[in-house]
Design a protein around this motif. Sequence first.
Motif, mmCIF file in Angstrom:
data_model
loop_
_atom_site.group_PDB
_atom_site.id
_atom_site.type_symbol
_atom_site.label_atom_id
_atom_site.label_comp_id
_atom_site.label_asym_id
_atom_site.label_seq_id
_atom_site.Cartn_x
_atom_site.Cartn_y
_atom_site.Cartn_z
ATOM 1 N N PHE A 160 0.858 -1.192 0.000
ATOM 2 C CA PHE A 160 0.000 0.000 0.000
ATOM 3 C C PHE A 160 0.888 1.233 0.000
ATOM 4 O O PHE A 160 1.778 1.369 0.857
ATOM 5 C CB PHE A 160 -0.879 0.043 1.253
ATOM 6 C CG PHE A 160 -2.213 -0.623 1.099
ATOM 7 C CD1 PHE A 160 -3.381 0.113 1.060
ATOM 8 C CD2 PHE A 160 -2.298 -2.006 1.004
ATOM 9 C CE1 PHE A 160 -4.616 -0.509 0.934
ATOM 10 C CE2 PHE A 160 -3.522 -2.642 0.878
ATOM 11 C CZ PHE A 160 -4.690 -1.891 0.841
ATOM 12 N N THR A 161 0.679 2.132 -0.950
ATOM 13 C CA THR A 161 1.394 3.405 -1.001
ATOM 14 C C THR A 161 0.391 4.538 -1.141
ATOM 15 O O THR A 161 -0.535 4.454 -1.941
ATOM 16 C CB THR A 161 2.374 3.457 -2.189
ATOM 17 O OG1 THR A 161 3.352 2.418 -2.046
ATOM 18 C CG2 THR A 161 3.095 4.805 -2.243
ATOM 19 N N ASN A 162 0.567 5.568 -0.337
ATOM 20 C CA ASN A 162 -0.277 6.753 -0.480
ATOM 21 C C ASN A 162 0.577 8.013 -0.427
ATOM 22 O O ASN A 162 1.614 8.048 0.245
ATOM 23 C CB ASN A 162 -1.354 6.805 0.608
ATOM 24 C CG ASN A 162 -0.785 6.855 2.005
ATOM 25 O OD1 ASN A 162 -0.537 5.813 2.612
ATOM 26 N ND2 ASN A 162 -0.579 8.054 2.538
ATOM 27 N N PHE A 163 0.149 9.014 -1.176
ATOM 28 C CA PHE A 163 0.826 10.301 -1.121
ATOM 29 C C PHE A 163 0.534 10.943 0.232
ATOM 30 O O PHE A 163 -0.538 10.752 0.811
ATOM 31 C CB PHE A 163 0.353 11.212 -2.243
ATOM 32 C CG PHE A 163 0.856 10.797 -3.602
ATOM 33 C CD1 PHE A 163 1.852 9.854 -3.743
ATOM 34 C CD2 PHE A 163 0.316 11.357 -4.745
ATOM 35 C CE1 PHE A 163 2.319 9.472 -4.985
ATOM 36 C CE2 PHE A 163 0.764 10.990 -6.004
ATOM 37 C CZ PHE A 163 1.771 10.044 -6.124
ATOM 38 N N THR A 164 1.494 11.719 0.736
ATOM 39 C CA THR A 164 1.338 12.389 2.018
ATOM 40 C C THR A 164 1.588 13.886 1.843
ATOM 41 O O THR A 164 1.927 14.347 0.752
ATOM 42 C CB THR A 164 2.335 11.829 3.057
ATOM 43 O OG1 THR A 164 3.675 12.112 2.623
ATOM 44 C CG2 THR A 164 2.167 10.334 3.220
ATOM 45 N N ALA A 165 1.430 14.621 2.934
ATOM 46 C CA ALA A 165 1.574 16.075 2.889
ATOM 47 C C ALA A 165 3.028 16.521 2.754
ATOM 48 O O ALA A 165 3.320 17.704 2.768
ATOM 49 C CB ALA A 165 0.940 16.700 4.131
ATOM 50 N N GLY A 166 3.943 15.555 2.653
ATOM 51 C CA GLY A 166 5.342 15.910 2.410
ATOM 52 C C GLY A 166 6.243 15.790 3.612
ATOM 53 O O GLY A 166 7.460 15.833 3.495
ATOM 54 N N LYS A 167 5.663 15.618 4.808
ATOM 55 C CA LYS A 167 6.471 15.505 6.005
ATOM 56 C C LYS A 167 6.828 14.046 6.269
ATOM 57 O O LYS A 167 5.981 13.177 6.260
ATOM 58 C CB LYS A 167 5.709 16.065 7.216
ATOM 59 C CG LYS A 167 5.423 17.559 7.104
ATOM 60 C CD LYS A 167 4.649 18.045 8.322
ATOM 61 C CE LYS A 167 4.341 19.535 8.206
ATOM 62 N NZ LYS A 167 3.567 20.015 9.382
ATOM 63 N N LYS A 168 8.094 13.801 6.506
ATOM 64 C CA LYS A 168 8.546 12.453 6.813
ATOM 65 C C LYS A 168 8.177 12.130 8.255
ATOM 66 O O LYS A 168 8.527 12.856 9.190
ATOM 67 C CB LYS A 168 10.054 12.334 6.604
ATOM 68 C CG LYS A 168 10.593 10.922 6.730
ATOM 69 C CD LYS A 168 12.064 10.872 6.337
ATOM 70 C CE LYS A 168 12.593 9.449 6.420
ATOM 71 N NZ LYS A 168 14.004 9.363 5.993
ATOM 72 N N LEU A 169 7.435 11.030 8.458
ATOM 73 C CA LEU A 169 6.986 10.664 9.793
ATOM 74 C C LEU A 169 8.141 10.167 10.650
ATOM 75 O O LEU A 169 9.098 9.572 10.156
ATOM 76 C CB LEU A 169 5.904 9.586 9.708
ATOM 77 C CG LEU A 169 4.621 9.972 8.964
ATOM 78 C CD1 LEU A 169 3.675 8.788 8.917
ATOM 79 C CD2 LEU A 169 3.948 11.159 9.613
ATOM 80 N N LYS A 170 8.030 10.409 11.962
ATOM 81 C CA LYS A 170 9.055 9.946 12.902
ATOM 82 C C LYS A 170 8.661 8.582 13.443
ATOM 83 O O LYS A 170 7.495 8.317 13.729
ATOM 84 C CB LYS A 170 9.196 10.946 14.052
ATOM 85 C CG LYS A 170 9.745 12.296 13.611
ATOM 86 C CD LYS A 170 9.901 13.235 14.801
ATOM 87 C CE LYS A 170 10.450 14.582 14.348
ATOM 88 N NZ LYS A 170 10.602 15.522 15.499
ATOM 89 N N LYS A 171 9.670 7.729 13.596
ATOM 90 C CA LYS A 171 9.417 6.367 14.043
ATOM 91 C C LYS A 171 9.523 6.270 15.564
ATOM 92 O O LYS A 171 10.383 6.871 16.192
ATOM 93 C CB LYS A 171 10.425 5.415 13.387
ATOM 94 C CG LYS A 171 9.884 4.029 13.111
ATOM 95 C CD LYS A 171 10.810 3.242 12.200
ATOM 96 C CE LYS A 171 10.152 1.948 11.765
ATOM 97 N NZ LYS A 171 11.029 1.169 10.847
ATOM 98 N N GLN A 172 8.604 5.499 16.154
ATOM 99 C CA GLN A 172 8.636 5.197 17.574
ATOM 100 C C GLN A 172 8.641 3.686 17.729
ATOM 101 O O GLN A 172 7.617 3.032 17.559
ATOM 102 C CB GLN A 172 7.425 5.798 18.293
ATOM 103 C CG GLN A 172 7.436 7.321 18.351
ATOM 104 C CD GLN A 172 6.264 7.864 19.146
ATOM 105 O OE1 GLN A 172 5.233 7.222 19.286
ATOM 106 N NE2 GLN A 172 6.418 9.065 19.666
ATOM 107 N N GLY A 173 9.805 3.113 18.009
ATOM 108 C CA GLY A 173 9.940 1.657 18.037
ATOM 109 C C GLY A 173 9.812 1.109 16.630
ATOM 110 O O GLY A 173 10.494 1.546 15.720
ATOM 111 N N ASN A 174 8.889 0.148 16.437
ATOM 112 C CA ASN A 174 8.665 -0.428 15.107
ATOM 113 C C ASN A 174 7.596 0.317 14.318
ATOM 114 O O ASN A 174 7.359 0.001 13.153
ATOM 115 C CB ASN A 174 8.245 -1.903 15.244
ATOM 116 C CG ASN A 174 9.382 -2.764 15.778
ATOM 117 O OD1 ASN A 174 10.540 -2.505 15.498
ATOM 118 N ND2 ASN A 174 9.034 -3.765 16.573
#
Length: 220
Positions: A160-174
């Motif tokens: 599954f791939t979706n376009f986002t608002a351009g901000k790279k999300l931050k990871k918390q654990g996995n």
Amino acid sequence: MHLFSKKAAKKMAAYQKELIETHYQEVDNMYRQMRGWRHDYRNHIQTMKAYAATENWDAIRHYLDLLDKDLTTVDTVIKTGNAMTDAILNSKISLARSKDIQVIADADIPVKLNSSEIDLCCIIGNLFDNAIEASLQLPKEKRLIRIYMDMKNTQLYISFTNFTAGKKLKKQGNLFKSTKGDGHGLGLIRIDDIVKRSDGYISRNSEEGAFTTEILLPQL
């Protein structure tokens, strides 16, 4: 321990309420589409009857050609080869398009699945809901969800791939940090639990402008 259980139960109840509301939206949207198709069908019949009354066969042939082209353009039915997967995919595609989200889906499941179909629908439903929620943050012309499902040797591959608002999300654990709230996080945890229980593999990748989840589920 008691307080933790009450808090967890409250979160789960809120999550289940959200799922019920989403399901209602999907059913309501499909019902509206069916009413629209019925209305259009009557109009098409009346138009062709009017042409037939004047024996304008060229006009009827032209009208049928236009209808054939229109049906080809609007046909959104996904046929993967698995009935339950077809049901959840078509339901979610209908919901996404009602929110002006373009969906490009290529899904093929040519073998009988050994994994639980309920688990598979849970994975697909949560992935789709997450993608829809992210897409709604974008202008209508930029909303897009891409889905790919197929067998890779003895494993079912889901992407599954979706376009986002351009901000790279931050990871918390996995997991990546959710901007939607606790219910969203429960959906992600549910996916991970199913993949782990199935001895599968999951990968999430957040880039500027796109978010992709890839899953492999063993079928032997």
